[in-house]
Write a protein that holds these residues in place. Structure first.
Motif, PDB file in Angstrom:
ATOM      1  N   UNK A   1       4.900  11.295  -0.339  1.00  9.48           N
ATOM      2  CA  UNK A   1       4.263  12.403  -0.460  1.00  9.48           C
ATOM      3  C   UNK A   1       4.255  12.964   1.030  1.00  9.48           C
ATOM      4  N   UNK A   2       3.772  12.082   2.095  1.00 11.66           N
ATOM      5  CA  UNK A   2       3.564  12.393   3.494  1.00 11.66           C
ATOM      6  C   UNK A   2       5.125  12.945   3.918  1.00 11.66           C
TER       7      UNK A   2
ATOM      8  N   UNK B   1       8.260   5.688  -8.204  1.00  9.62           N
ATOM      9  CA  UNK B   1       7.553   4.500  -8.517  1.00  9.62           C
ATOM     10  C   UNK B   1       8.099   3.276  -7.318  1.00  9.62           C
ATOM     11  N   UNK B   2       7.150   2.427  -6.930  1.00  8.38           N
ATOM     12  CA  UNK B   2       7.395   1.538  -5.997  1.00  8.38           C
ATOM     13  C   UNK B   2       8.044   0.347  -6.541  1.00  8.38           C
ATOM     14  N   UNK B   3       8.268   0.055  -7.889  1.00 11.51           N
ATOM     15  CA  UNK B   3       8.821  -1.068  -8.612  1.00 11.51           C
ATOM     16  C   UNK B   3      10.060  -0.658  -9.161  1.00 11.51           C
TER      17      UNK B   3
ATOM     18  N   UNK C   1       3.829  -1.698  -2.318  1.00 10.58           N
ATOM     19  CA  UNK C   1       5.043  -0.880  -2.182  1.00 10.58           C
ATOM     20  C   UNK C   1       6.100  -1.658  -1.995  1.00 10.58           C
ATOM     21  N   UNK C   2       7.171  -1.047  -2.124  1.00  7.28           N
ATOM     22  CA  UNK C   2       8.664  -1.915  -2.104  1.00  7.28           C
ATOM     23  C   UNK C   2       8.747  -2.748  -0.582  1.00  7.28           C
TER      24      UNK C   2
ATOM     25  N   UNK D   1       9.884   3.961  -3.954  1.00  8.26           N
ATOM     26  CA  UNK D   1       9.312   4.178  -2.540  1.00  8.26           C
ATOM     27  C   UNK D   1       7.799   4.094  -2.933  1.00  8.26           C
ATOM     28  N   UNK D   2       6.960   3.810  -1.934  1.00  9.18           N
ATOM     29  CA  UNK D   2       5.628   3.722  -1.928  1.00  9.18           C
ATOM     30  C   UNK D   2       5.092   5.296  -1.999  1.00  9.18           C
TER      31      UNK D   2
END
Length: 297
Positions: free
Chosen positions: A191-192, A159-161, A214-215, A185-186
């Motif tokens: 995933x990439x 999660x980005x938060x 994202x962060x 992380x975004x």
């Protein structure tokens, strides 16, 4: 092609949708009853306004300067935060709930059926895979992560938060679990990178929002980024012993759009299920709460 279906969780002791209507819903989470906005409840309430006021321990009031934020009017005897449990189908989970300025409380009860699905699929895969790997994207406070971990999976929670990750970690502790991998992380970036590393997962769930950041300020727009994210997820999913779940809450996305996307990205998949998520109130009104698609080997 899968038959379209409507998915609603079985009743559970610590949650109840009491009533809905006039763009609101009245819910019980454990010991407390909450009244908060619900844009799809366009019908009339079944109970009177006086009944709602009498029952509610907390009422969310929108800020006139913001369509998203607001504050809560609470009864003097209400404790915030508080805790609820989910005990069904081999799961025994405990969640911390709290009143937030975005009307959320840290739990989406309509996801309970997916928790049971995850638990069952991880258990089934464990018969041939010693420790199935499970990835939870846009993972919020971790209901799906807890379900997978309690079933014995090696869980990565993204999660980005950062405060939401901390909240999910508390839920892990309260549920007497451990060893979940936490990633702030975004989701697209993560995933990439996993695809480049050649990593694979037996199970993936994602609950992407309509909009997000994202962060590092990365911009997420569902319509613009979902297709590419699904393609990357297809590269991450194991070719045997696998399952996949996606939920969408954006009002602009129908289950038909999701079905088209999934057929194009994943092709022919085993045991597909897709359609609407909903909760039924005590007066048999069915409140739609999103769309889903899931499949499993």
């Amino acid at each position: 092609m899968a038959d379209i279906r409507i998915l609603t969780p079985s009743p559970w002791a610590d949650y109840e949708l009491i009533d809905s209507g006039n763009f609101q819903k009245l819910e019980r989470f454990g010991a407390y009853v909450l009244a908060r906005p619900e844009p799809q409840a366009i019908w009339d309430k079944s109970l009177t306004d006086a009944d709602w006021e009498r029952r509610a321990h907390a009422v969310f009031r929108r800020d006139r300067q913001s369509p998203e934020r607001g504050d809560w009017q609470t009864a003097p005897d209400m404790h915030d935060p508080w805790y609820v449990s989910f005990q069904q189908g081999g799961l025994n989970l405990k969640f911390k709930l709290a009143l937030t300025t975005f009307k959320h409380v840290g739990l989406f009860p309509e996801q309970a059926d997916n928790w049971l699905y995850i638990h069952d699929k991880v258990k089934a895969i464990s018969a041939t895979v010693s420790r199935p790997k499970f990835l939870n994207l846009f993972a919020y406070t971790g209901g799906a992560s807890l379900a997978a971990r309690q079933a014995g999976a090696d869980v990565t929670h993204v999660d980005a938060v950062k405060p939401v990750i901390s909240w999910a970690r508390e839920n892990m502790d309260h549920s007497e679990l451990d060893n979940i991998r936490w990633v702030v992380e975004d989701a697209v970036k993560f995933v990439r990178r996993e695809v480049r590393r050649g990593n694979r997962y037996n199970g993936i769930i994602l609950d992407p929002p309509a909009y997000g950041r994202g962060p590092d300020g990365e911009k997420w727009v569902l319509e613009e980024h979902l297709n590419d994210l699904l393609k990357a997820c297809a590269d991450l999913l194991e070719r045997e012993d696998f399952f996949f779940i996606i939920n969408l809450y954006s009002l602009g996305f129908s289950s038909l759009i999701l079905d088209n996307l999934m057929n194009q990205v994943f092709g022919s998949v085993p045991n597909p299920e897709w359609g609407e998520l909903f909760m039924q109130d005590n007066y048999q009104k069915r409140l739609p709460l999103g769309v889903f698609y899931r499949f499993a080997s």
